[in-house]
Scaffold this motif. Structure first.
Motif, PDB file in Angstrom:
ATOM      1  N   ILE A  86      24.934 -65.219  20.252  1.00 33.84           N
ATOM      2  CA  ILE A  86      24.126 -64.602  21.294  1.00 33.84           C
ATOM      3  C   ILE A  86      25.028 -63.709  22.137  1.00 33.84           C
ATOM      4  O   ILE A  86      26.059 -64.165  22.640  1.00 33.84           O
ATOM      5  CB  ILE A  86      23.456 -65.676  22.184  1.00 33.84           C
ATOM      6  N   PRO A  87      24.666 -62.440  22.297  1.00 36.47           N
ATOM      7  CA  PRO A  87      25.473 -61.550  23.140  1.00 36.47           C
ATOM      8  C   PRO A  87      25.648 -62.128  24.539  1.00 36.47           C
ATOM      9  O   PRO A  87      24.689 -62.574  25.171  1.00 36.47           O
ATOM     10  CB  PRO A  87      24.647 -60.257  23.161  1.00 36.47           C
ATOM     11  N   LYS A  88      26.851 -62.106  25.032  1.00 28.66           N
ATOM     12  CA  LYS A  88      27.226 -62.873  26.205  1.00 28.66           C
ATOM     13  C   LYS A  88      26.744 -62.274  27.528  1.00 28.66           C
ATOM     14  O   LYS A  88      26.463 -63.002  28.477  1.00 28.66           O
ATOM     15  CB  LYS A  88      28.756 -63.008  26.244  1.00 28.66           C
ATOM     16  N   LYS A 247      26.781 -57.549  18.358  1.00 31.53           N
ATOM     17  CA  LYS A 247      27.167 -58.029  19.681  1.00 31.53           C
ATOM     18  C   LYS A 247      26.697 -57.113  20.795  1.00 31.53           C
ATOM     19  O   LYS A 247      26.718 -57.489  21.963  1.00 31.53           O
ATOM     20  CB  LYS A 247      28.672 -58.249  19.756  1.00 31.53           C
ATOM     21  N   GLU A 248      26.257 -55.898  20.432  1.00 29.83           N
ATOM     22  CA  GLU A 248      25.655 -55.008  21.416  1.00 29.83           C
ATOM     23  C   GLU A 248      24.669 -54.080  20.718  1.00 29.83           C
ATOM     24  O   GLU A 248      24.777 -53.829  19.514  1.00 29.83           O
ATOM     25  CB  GLU A 248      26.714 -54.212  22.166  1.00 29.83           C
ATOM     26  N   LEU A 249      23.705 -53.605  21.494  1.00 26.24           N
ATOM     27  CA  LEU A 249      22.697 -52.707  20.950  1.00 26.24           C
ATOM     28  C   LEU A 249      23.139 -51.271  21.204  1.00 26.24           C
ATOM     29  O   LEU A 249      23.132 -50.796  22.335  1.00 26.24           O
ATOM     30  CB  LEU A 249      21.342 -52.972  21.607  1.00 26.24           C
ATOM     31  N   LYS A 250      23.551 -50.614  20.149  1.00 21.79           N
ATOM     32  CA  LYS A 250      23.980 -49.226  20.253  1.00 21.79           C
ATOM     33  C   LYS A 250      22.842 -48.319  19.809  1.00 21.79           C
ATOM     34  O   LYS A 250      22.436 -48.342  18.653  1.00 21.79           O
ATOM     35  CB  LYS A 250      25.224 -48.989  19.387  1.00 21.79           C
ATOM     36  N   THR A 251      22.324 -47.554  20.731  1.00 25.34           N
ATOM     37  CA  THR A 251      21.208 -46.672  20.441  1.00 25.34           C
ATOM     38  C   THR A 251      21.634 -45.215  20.579  1.00 25.34           C
ATOM     39  O   THR A 251      22.568 -44.896  21.317  1.00 25.34           O
ATOM     40  CB  THR A 251      20.041 -46.938  21.407  1.00 25.34           C
ATOM     41  N   ARG A 252      20.950 -44.352  19.872  1.00 27.36           N
ATOM     42  CA  ARG A 252      21.241 -42.926  19.922  1.00 27.36           C
ATOM     43  C   ARG A 252      20.264 -42.251  20.879  1.00 27.36           C
ATOM     44  O   ARG A 252      19.096 -42.057  20.585  1.00 27.36           O
ATOM     45  CB  ARG A 252      21.113 -42.335  18.519  1.00 27.36           C
ATOM     46  N   ASN A 253      20.751 -41.908  22.078  1.00 24.43           N
ATOM     47  CA  ASN A 253      19.925 -41.241  23.093  1.00 24.43           C
ATOM     48  C   ASN A 253      18.683 -42.046  23.443  1.00 24.43           C
ATOM     49  O   ASN A 253      17.610 -41.490  23.684  1.00 24.43           O
ATOM     50  CB  ASN A 253      19.517 -39.839  22.607  1.00 24.43           C
ATOM     51  N   THR A 254      18.830 -43.355  23.459  1.00 23.82           N
ATOM     52  CA  THR A 254      17.714 -44.240  23.810  1.00 23.82           C
ATOM     53  C   THR A 254      18.179 -45.203  24.893  1.00 23.82           C
ATOM     54  O   THR A 254      18.868 -46.176  24.615  1.00 23.82           O
ATOM     55  CB  THR A 254      17.239 -45.038  22.575  1.00 23.82           C
TER      56      THR A 254
END
Length: 299
Positions: A86-88, A247-254
């Motif tokens: 779970i991302p901390k 571990k993290e949500l990497k979005t493109r221009n979102t």
């Protein structure tokens, strides 16, 4: 006869040599380093671990990388009761459920806690298309709030059906009230339609829901589907994004996402099947602002 017997002792040294050679091999096997045995035992346990099959094989991560990662990333730790990482950095967590989870003991769900993680909210499937009502919706919608869980209802959207009629069907099933999370529209398939048609019907759904509840629906979608077909068209709506085992949500221009479905293999007390696990982006104050108030419904 006596001459044959005299030859028998001559074969004994050969037999003894063979046995002596065999005993040497046995001694060689016994001198394996203890460390090597421990490593092999550890690898065996990993390969037999349910978490290995649930995470490593599903994500394509190499076994060696998974072994190296275990317990080393403080920002993405293992939570063994939930059986997922779970991302901390998130403090508010929740699940989403449908008939696939069967009959749920919501009191057990609410009381479950491991470290700093417990379940605050749940999104519950209500309807799909124009005809399908989730068979467990009424029970979940009644029992989850009793346990102290903040709930929102979601509709599985079918682009090949009228968006406005789907919205009407949803509101015939769900009575949106004070204390609920906003309605969610789950969009993750084109249903054989072109993207423009899907967006037109989705727009009609959203407009009707907002007109009746005075609250903008949340849009749920997978990250790739959203970026391919929705991004740039509904950017004034809160997003709930599915993107697993990171571990993290990497979005493109979102940047307008508030909910992240980061796993679909969690174990939760009171639920006999794997369940989706979610994190809310903000703090408690931001979460409470999302909850529907009486003033919202009466505008």
């Amino acid at each position: 006869m006596p001459t044959k017997r005299t030859k028998i002792p001559e074969k004994n040294p050969i037999v003894k040599q063979t046995r002596k050679k065999s005993s040497v091999k046995k001694k060689t096997r016994k001198v394996w380093p203890l460390a090597l045995k421990l490593v092999l035992a550890g690898i065996t346990l990993v390969l037999l671990s349910p978490f290995y099959y649930g995470y490593v094989l599903k994500t394509g991560t190499s076994t060696w990388q998974w072994i190296k990662d275990i317990g080393q990333d403080s920002n993405y730790p293992n939570y063994y009761d939930f059986d997922i990482r779970i991302p901390k950095k998130y403090s508010i967590h929740g699940i989403d459920v449908s008939y696939a989870q069967g009959k749920i003991d919501w009191q057990k769900v609410k009381s479950m806690k491991e470290g700093d993680v417990s379940i605050t909210f749940a999104f519950i499937k209500a309807t799909e298309g124009l005809l399908t009502v989730d068979p467990y919706f009424k029970r979940n919608w009644r029992e989850a709030p009793k346990a102290g869980i903040v709930c929102g209802a979601y509709h599985y959207f079918r682009p090949k059906k009228s968006g406005k009629q789907q919205a009407r069907f949803f509101l015939q099933t769900v009575n949106v009230e004070n204390g609920d999370l906003p309605v969610v529209v789950d969009v993750e398939t084109l249903d054989g339609k072109d993207p423009a048609t899907m967006r037109k019907e989705l727009h009609d759904f959203i407009v009707h829901i907002e007109a009746k509840t005075h609250v903008k629906p949340i849009i749920y979608s997978g990250l790739s589907f959203y970026q391919d077909y929705l991004q740039g068209y509904f950017d004034d709506h809160i997003l709930w994004i599915a993107h697993y085992y990171k571990k993290e949500l990497k979005t493109r221009n979102t940047n307008n996402w508030q909910f992240w479905q980061h796993s679909d293999i969690a174990k939760v007390n009171g639920i006999n099947h794997a369940v989706d696990f979610n994190a809310f982006k903000g703090d408690l104050a931001a979460f409470q602002k999302l909850i529907i108030k009486s003033d919202d419904l009466n505008r």
